[in-house]
Design a protein around this motif. Structure first.
Motif, PDB file in Angstrom:
ATOM      1  N   VAL A   1      82.851  20.827  32.057  1.00 31.98           N
ATOM      2  CA  VAL A   1      83.531  20.287  33.237  1.00 31.98           C
ATOM      3  C   VAL A   1      83.550  18.766  33.175  1.00 31.98           C
ATOM      4  CG1 VAL A   1      83.412  20.028  35.751  1.00 31.98           C
ATOM      5  CG2 VAL A   1      83.038  22.274  34.720  1.00 31.98           C
ATOM      6  N   SER A   2      82.427  18.168  32.801  1.00 31.40           N
ATOM      7  CA  SER A   2      82.343  16.711  32.720  1.00 31.40           C
ATOM      8  C   SER A   2      83.381  16.158  31.745  1.00 31.40           C
ATOM      9  CB  SER A   2      80.940  16.298  32.277  1.00 31.40           C
ATOM     10  OG  SER A   2      80.831  14.894  32.182  1.00 31.40           O
ATOM     11  N   ASN A   3      83.472  16.778  30.579  1.00 31.84           N
ATOM     12  CA  ASN A   3      84.425  16.293  29.580  1.00 31.84           C
ATOM     13  C   ASN A   3      85.873  16.518  30.011  1.00 31.84           C
ATOM     14  OD1 ASN A   3      82.362  15.391  27.907  1.00 31.84           O
ATOM     15  ND2 ASN A   3      82.220  17.338  26.816  1.00 31.84           N
ATOM     16  N   LYS A   4      86.112  17.618  30.719  1.00 27.13           N
ATOM     17  CA  LYS A   4      87.463  17.851  31.251  1.00 27.13           C
ATOM     18  C   LYS A   4      87.812  16.796  32.292  1.00 27.13           C
ATOM     19  CE  LYS A   4      89.369  21.262  29.110  1.00 27.13           C
ATOM     20  NZ  LYS A   4      90.591  21.023  28.330  1.00 27.13           N
ATOM     21  N   GLN A   5      86.824  16.397  33.091  1.00 29.95           N
ATOM     22  CA  GLN A   5      87.080  15.357  34.085  1.00 29.95           C
ATOM     23  C   GLN A   5      87.363  14.021  33.405  1.00 29.95           C
ATOM     24  OE1 GLN A   5      83.787  15.517  36.882  1.00 29.95           O
ATOM     25  NE2 GLN A   5      84.749  17.155  38.041  1.00 29.95           N
ATOM     26  N   ASP A   6      86.680  13.735  32.313  1.00 28.22           N
ATOM     27  CA  ASP A   6      86.994  12.524  31.548  1.00 28.22           C
ATOM     28  C   ASP A   6      88.420  12.608  30.984  1.00 28.22           C
ATOM     29  OD1 ASP A   6      84.511  11.521  32.078  1.00 28.22           O
ATOM     30  OD2 ASP A   6      83.685  11.875  30.085  1.00 28.22           O
ATOM     31  N   GLU A   7      88.785  13.799  30.519  1.00 27.24           N
ATOM     32  CA  GLU A   7      90.143  13.996  30.012  1.00 27.24           C
ATOM     33  C   GLU A   7      91.162  13.786  31.131  1.00 27.24           C
ATOM     34  OE1 GLU A   7      92.826  17.543  27.929  1.00 27.24           O
ATOM     35  OE2 GLU A   7      90.635  17.738  27.980  1.00 27.24           O
ATOM     36  N   LEU A   8      90.800  14.215  32.340  1.00 25.17           N
ATOM     37  CA  LEU A   8      91.679  14.024  33.488  1.00 25.17           C
ATOM     38  C   LEU A   8      91.817  12.534  33.809  1.00 25.17           C
ATOM     39  CD1 LEU A   8      93.378  15.032  35.830  1.00 25.17           C
ATOM     40  CD2 LEU A   8      91.259  15.539  37.093  1.00 25.17           C
ATOM     41  N   THR A   9      90.717  11.787  33.743  1.00 24.67           N
ATOM     42  CA  THR A   9      90.780  10.339  33.965  1.00 24.67           C
ATOM     43  C   THR A   9      91.709   9.686  32.950  1.00 24.67           C
ATOM     44  OG1 THR A   9      88.555  10.214  34.916  1.00 24.67           O
ATOM     45  CG2 THR A   9      89.430   8.197  33.959  1.00 24.67           C
ATOM     46  N   ALA A  10      91.589  10.097  31.684  1.00 20.95           N
ATOM     47  CA  ALA A  10      92.458   9.544  30.642  1.00 20.95           C
ATOM     48  C   ALA A  10      93.924   9.864  30.920  1.00 20.95           C
ATOM     49  CB  ALA A  10      92.050  10.094  29.277  1.00 20.95           C
ATOM     50  N   ALA A  11      94.184  11.076  31.412  1.00 20.60           N
ATOM     51  CA  ALA A  11      95.557  11.461  31.744  1.00 20.60           C
ATOM     52  C   ALA A  11      96.092  10.605  32.889  1.00 20.60           C
ATOM     53  CB  ALA A  11      95.614  12.944  32.114  1.00 20.60           C
TER      54      ALA A  11
ATOM     55  N   LYS B   1      92.664   7.633  25.171  1.00 21.51           N
ATOM     56  CA  LYS B   1      91.651   8.567  24.689  1.00 21.51           C
ATOM     57  C   LYS B   1      90.427   8.506  25.585  1.00 21.51           C
ATOM     58  CE  LYS B   1      93.131   8.269  19.866  1.00 21.51           C
ATOM     59  NZ  LYS B   1      92.738   7.917  18.469  1.00 21.51           N
ATOM     60  N   TRP B   2      90.059   9.655  26.127  1.00 22.65           N
ATOM     61  CA  TRP B   2      88.977   9.649  27.117  1.00 22.65           C
ATOM     62  C   TRP B   2      87.642   9.206  26.521  1.00 22.65           C
ATOM     63  CZ3 TRP B   2      84.695  12.766  26.472  1.00 22.65           C
ATOM     64  CH2 TRP B   2      84.816  13.900  25.650  1.00 22.65           C
ATOM     65  N   GLU B   3      87.452   9.340  25.206  1.00 21.37           N
ATOM     66  CA  GLU B   3      86.207   8.893  24.581  1.00 21.37           C
ATOM     67  C   GLU B   3      86.005   7.385  24.721  1.00 21.37           C
ATOM     68  OE1 GLU B   3      87.602  12.620  22.481  1.00 21.37           O
ATOM     69  OE2 GLU B   3      88.521  10.732  23.116  1.00 21.37           O
ATOM     70  N   GLU B   4      87.107   6.669  24.971  1.00 25.50           N
ATOM     71  CA  GLU B   4      87.026   5.206  25.089  1.00 25.50           C
ATOM     72  C   GLU B   4      86.450   4.756  26.437  1.00 25.50           C
ATOM     73  OE1 GLU B   4      90.751   3.327  24.204  1.00 25.50           O
ATOM     74  OE2 GLU B   4      91.218   4.753  22.628  1.00 25.50           O
ATOM     75  N   LEU B   5      86.364   5.678  27.399  1.00 25.50           N
ATOM     76  CA  LEU B   5      85.896   5.297  28.728  1.00 25.50           C
ATOM     77  C   LEU B   5      84.513   4.670  28.693  1.00 25.50           C
ATOM     78  CD1 LEU B   5      87.014   8.355  30.914  1.00 25.50           C
ATOM     79  CD2 LEU B   5      87.760   5.985  31.193  1.00 25.50           C
ATOM     80  N   TRP B   6      83.618   5.268  27.899  1.00 23.17           N
ATOM     81  CA  TRP B   6      82.223   4.857  27.937  1.00 23.17           C
ATOM     82  C   TRP B   6      81.802   4.129  26.666  1.00 23.17           C
ATOM     83  CZ3 TRP B   6      82.515   5.891  32.666  1.00 23.17           C
ATOM     84  CH2 TRP B   6      83.025   7.097  33.133  1.00 23.17           C
ATOM     85  N   SER B   7      82.769   3.642  25.886  1.00 23.31           N
ATOM     86  CA  SER B   7      82.447   2.945  24.640  1.00 23.31           C
ATOM     87  C   SER B   7      82.853   1.478  24.727  1.00 23.31           C
ATOM     88  CB  SER B   7      83.164   3.612  23.464  1.00 23.31           C
ATOM     89  OG  SER B   7      84.571   3.526  23.620  1.00 23.31           O
ATOM     90  N   GLY B   8      82.184   0.655  23.904  1.00 25.52           N
ATOM     91  CA  GLY B   8      82.509  -0.760  23.871  1.00 25.52           C
ATOM     92  C   GLY B   8      81.370  -1.625  24.359  1.00 25.52           C
TER      93      GLY B   8
ATOM     94  N   LYS C   1      97.778   0.601  39.764  1.00 25.20           N
ATOM     95  CA  LYS C   1      97.392  -0.675  39.174  1.00 25.20           C
ATOM     96  C   LYS C   1      95.970  -0.597  38.616  1.00 25.20           C
ATOM     97  CE  LYS C   1      96.623  -5.575  40.159  1.00 25.20           C
ATOM     98  NZ  LYS C   1      96.802  -6.694  41.101  1.00 25.20           N
ATOM     99  N   GLY C   2      95.078  -0.055  39.416  1.00 24.01           N
ATOM    100  CA  GLY C   2      93.677   0.030  38.996  1.00 24.01           C
ATOM    101  C   GLY C   2      93.475   0.943  37.802  1.00 24.01           C
ATOM    102  N   MET C   3      94.142   2.105  37.816  1.00 23.46           N
ATOM    103  CA  MET C   3      93.989   3.032  36.700  1.00 23.46           C
ATOM    104  C   MET C   3      94.595   2.457  35.423  1.00 23.46           C
ATOM    105  SD  MET C   3      92.126   5.379  37.864  1.00 23.46           S
ATOM    106  CE  MET C   3      92.168   6.505  36.464  1.00 23.46           C
ATOM    107  N   ALA C   4      95.718   1.768  35.539  1.00 24.63           N
ATOM    108  CA  ALA C   4      96.305   1.122  34.359  1.00 24.63           C
ATOM    109  C   ALA C   4      95.356   0.059  33.809  1.00 24.63           C
ATOM    110  CB  ALA C   4      97.652   0.508  34.704  1.00 24.63           C
ATOM    111  N   ALA C   5      94.700  -0.669  34.703  1.00 27.58           N
ATOM    112  CA  ALA C   5      93.784  -1.730  34.285  1.00 27.58           C
ATOM    113  C   ALA C   5      92.616  -1.179  33.475  1.00 27.58           C
ATOM    114  CB  ALA C   5      93.260  -2.488  35.507  1.00 27.58           C
ATOM    115  N   LEU C   6      92.214   0.043  33.756  1.00 28.62           N
ATOM    116  CA  LEU C   6      91.098   0.645  33.036  1.00 28.62           C
ATOM    117  C   LEU C   6      91.402   0.804  31.542  1.00 28.62           C
ATOM    118  CD1 LEU C   6      90.019   3.447  35.548  1.00 28.62           C
ATOM    119  CD2 LEU C   6      88.939   1.229  35.196  1.00 28.62           C
ATOM    120  N   GLY C   7      92.653   0.911  31.201  1.00 30.20           N
ATOM    121  CA  GLY C   7      93.043   1.072  29.810  1.00 30.20           C
ATOM    122  C   GLY C   7      93.414  -0.230  29.128  1.00 30.20           C
ATOM    123  N   GLU C   8      93.123  -1.335  29.787  1.00 29.07           N
ATOM    124  CA  GLU C   8      93.479  -2.651  29.254  1.00 29.07           C
ATOM    125  C   GLU C   8      92.233  -3.470  28.932  1.00 29.07           C
ATOM    126  OE1 GLU C   8      97.462  -2.897  32.144  1.00 29.07           O
ATOM    127  OE2 GLU C   8      95.689  -4.143  32.545  1.00 29.07           O
ATOM    128  N   GLU C   9      92.424  -4.515  28.142  1.00 31.43           N
ATOM    129  CA  GLU C   9      91.330  -5.446  27.839  1.00 31.43           C
ATOM    130  C   GLU C   9      91.317  -6.565  28.886  1.00 31.43           C
ATOM    131  OE1 GLU C   9      89.076  -5.133  25.467  1.00 31.43           O
ATOM    132  OE2 GLU C   9      89.975  -3.262  24.731  1.00 31.43           O
TER     133      GLU C   9
END
Length: 521
Positions: A30-40, A100-107, A148-156
């Motif tokens: 479920v957790s990973n599906k929710q991360d996938e949903l965030t990425a979507a 890619k949802w794996e990028e949420l918690w990396s960096g 705006k906020g969700m788009a910002a999450l995928g930006e540097e």
């Protein structure tokens, strides 16, 4: 079992992150599906950039974010359906690149911290926006900021840019809370003080929990004249202050305390239980058949009440279960955590500002020396008795304002009165932090000073994402020297925490004695 990564709630494993299984009961799947949903959702936000967004897409964005708040959905199938729905929405707006949802918690640790703080705040605001939406209220600026906020999450972004986004978000969340306040008060009237019993009368009954007042209103309409009583639980307690809800005579009182005690409080309970929003814990088999979920709440195997035409819901199955269970054979006496059998509520902004002259005179005359706002989420982690002890130790010439389910730690205590007003005043649900802000602003104007110059201290407990968005709003308003506990969020890196401490005076709680000594020095 697959791995997961989740540190969005206060009870996260070892104070760092849940990686094997969620402490809340959420599975890695479920957790990973929710991360996938965030990425979507990030992909959807990218696709809609610069385009007019339909109401259907706006609604999908809000609800999909709400699904990911702690203790809302434990159902992998439901989350997967949301992933597909969001991808379908995205396809309407072109072929923007996926995230890619794996990028949420990396960096970089600090970037992950700032990105996570923004994401969790947005999820919290989505819950409030959904509650306003079902009452016919929405705001274009709030809706646009989700994208705006969700788009910002995928930006540097630089650290300074992330902090700027967080402060901008805090201001938008204030607007969202004002929107929900307007939705609730225009629908149900302004709350007025009410004393609520914790006892349960004999006969069939339904316990309703969560936050959604419209679900309660429809349940009250459908139980009228059927010999079935209705009791609030947790964050639904403030419903007793709303004139359009308290007029129903079958709305009898409040059963139980905060969400984390449900496994004990619902054991052997001969009544139906309706979960309207987050606060669900994986139920025991002994009472699982008595539970109904609705809205975005989901757990495998539990009965779900779907939305009907124009948002109308059919609660007949809940009513039938209550009749089947029959309730208690005789009246039952229950108490709060401190042995009291009554709780008060209804001290929202309209009530408090209605006696502003009395309050101001009490401050000027020395009868009130200090105000404390002791509120926020409750939880199961050790250390939360701090809030009980803190309130118990506040001097008799101080007032304690409270809100959200953290108040169940002390709201059955008889703390006395000052000038005819109770020393403990419940302002409502977590979103009613808006009421507290309005009262603080009004007092500051009356005393011709800034909010930070008032004899007012905020002592907050946090658990999940709605507490995060409220904290960001308070910081965006420039409110300083907030005490927070029972622990510091795991998603705050040491650098980010250092910035918040230096810039805003954010202070981790210590002991009630030491903190009161510092505050009142």
């Amino acid at each position: 079992m697959s791995k997961m990564f989740c540190f969005q709630c206060e009870q996260t494993a070892k104070g760092k992150a849940c990686t094997e299984m969620g402490v809340c009961g959420k599975t890695p799947e479920v957790s990973n599906k929710q991360d996938e949903l965030t990425a979507a959702l990030i992909g959807l936000a990218r696709a809609t950039k610069g385009l007019q967004v339909s109401e259907t897409t706006n609604k999908a964005m809000m609800e999909a974010l709400f699904v990911q708040v702690t203790n809302v959905s434990f159902d992998e199938k439901q989350v997967q359906e949301w992933v597909q729905r969001i991808k379908t929405e995205k396809a309407k707006y072109g072929n923007a690149p996926d995230f890619k949802w794996e990028e949420l918690w990396s960096g970089n640790e600090d970037v992950v911290s700032l990105r996570s703080t923004l994401l969790l705040g947005i999820r919290g605001m989505a819950a409030y926006a959904c509650h306003a939406y079902v009452l016919g209220k929405q705001d274009d600026e709030v809706n646009a900021w989700f994208f705006k906020g969700m788009a910002a999450l995928g930006e540097e972004h630089s650290v300074e840019e992330w902090l700027g986004l967080l402060m901008e978000f805090g201001q938008i969340n204030l607007k969202c809370m004002a929107l929900l306040d307007d939705a609730n008060t225009s629908t149900y009237g302004h709350p007025i003080p009410a004393t609520v019993t914790t006892n349960v009368e004999k006969g069939p009954f339904i316990v309703i929990t969560g936050h959604d007042l419209l679900d309660l209103k429809q349940l009250l309409e459908q139980t009228e004249g059927k010999g079935i009583n209705v009791y609030t639980h947790g964050e639904m307690l403030p419903a007793h202050g709303y004139p359009e809800l308290k007029k129903y005579t079958q709305l009898k009182g409040n059963y139980g305390t905060a969400w984390q005690n449900q496994k004990k409080e619902f054991e052997d309970l001969p009544g139906a239980i309706l979960f309207t929003t987050n606060c669900l814990m994986p139920p025991k088999e002994s009472y699982a058949d008595n539970i109904f979920t609705t809205s975005v709440v989901a757990y495998p195997g539990l009965k779900h009440v779907e939305d009907g035409v124009n948002g109308q819901k059919d609660f007949s199955a809940v009513i039938e279960k209550a009749i089947e269970l029959k309730g208690f054979g005789e009246d039952k006496e229950f108490t709060g955590l401190n042995g009291g059998n009554k709780m008060t509520t209804g001290f929202a902004r309209n009530t408090v500002l209605g006696v502003a002259d009395t309050v101001i005179d009490a401050v000027k005359g020395g009868a009130i020396k200090h105000f404390f706002l002791v509120g926020g989420c409750d939880g199961a982690k050790p250390g939360r008795n701090y809030y009980t002890e803190f309130v118990e130790q506040t001097p008799k010439d101080t007032v304690v304002l409270t809100l959200a389910c953290g108040k169940f730690r002390f709201n059955d205590i008889d703390a006395g009165e000052i000038g005819g007003l109770p020393r403990i005043m419940d302002m409502g649900q977590c979103n009613d932090a808006y009421s507290a802000i309005q009262v603080a602003v009004a007092l500051a104007e009356a005393f011709e000073c800034g909010v930070n110059e008032l004899p007012l201290t905020l002592v907050l407990s946090w658990y999940e994402q709605k507490a995060v968005c409220i904290l960001l709003t308070l910081l965006a308003l420039g409110i300083k020297n907030i005490y927070i506990g029972p622990s510091i969020p795991a998603f705050f890196s040491s650098t980010v925490l250092g910035v918040l401490v230096e810039k805003f005076g954010l202070t981790p709680i210590s002991t009630p004695e030491e903190d009161l000594k510092t505050i009142l020095a």
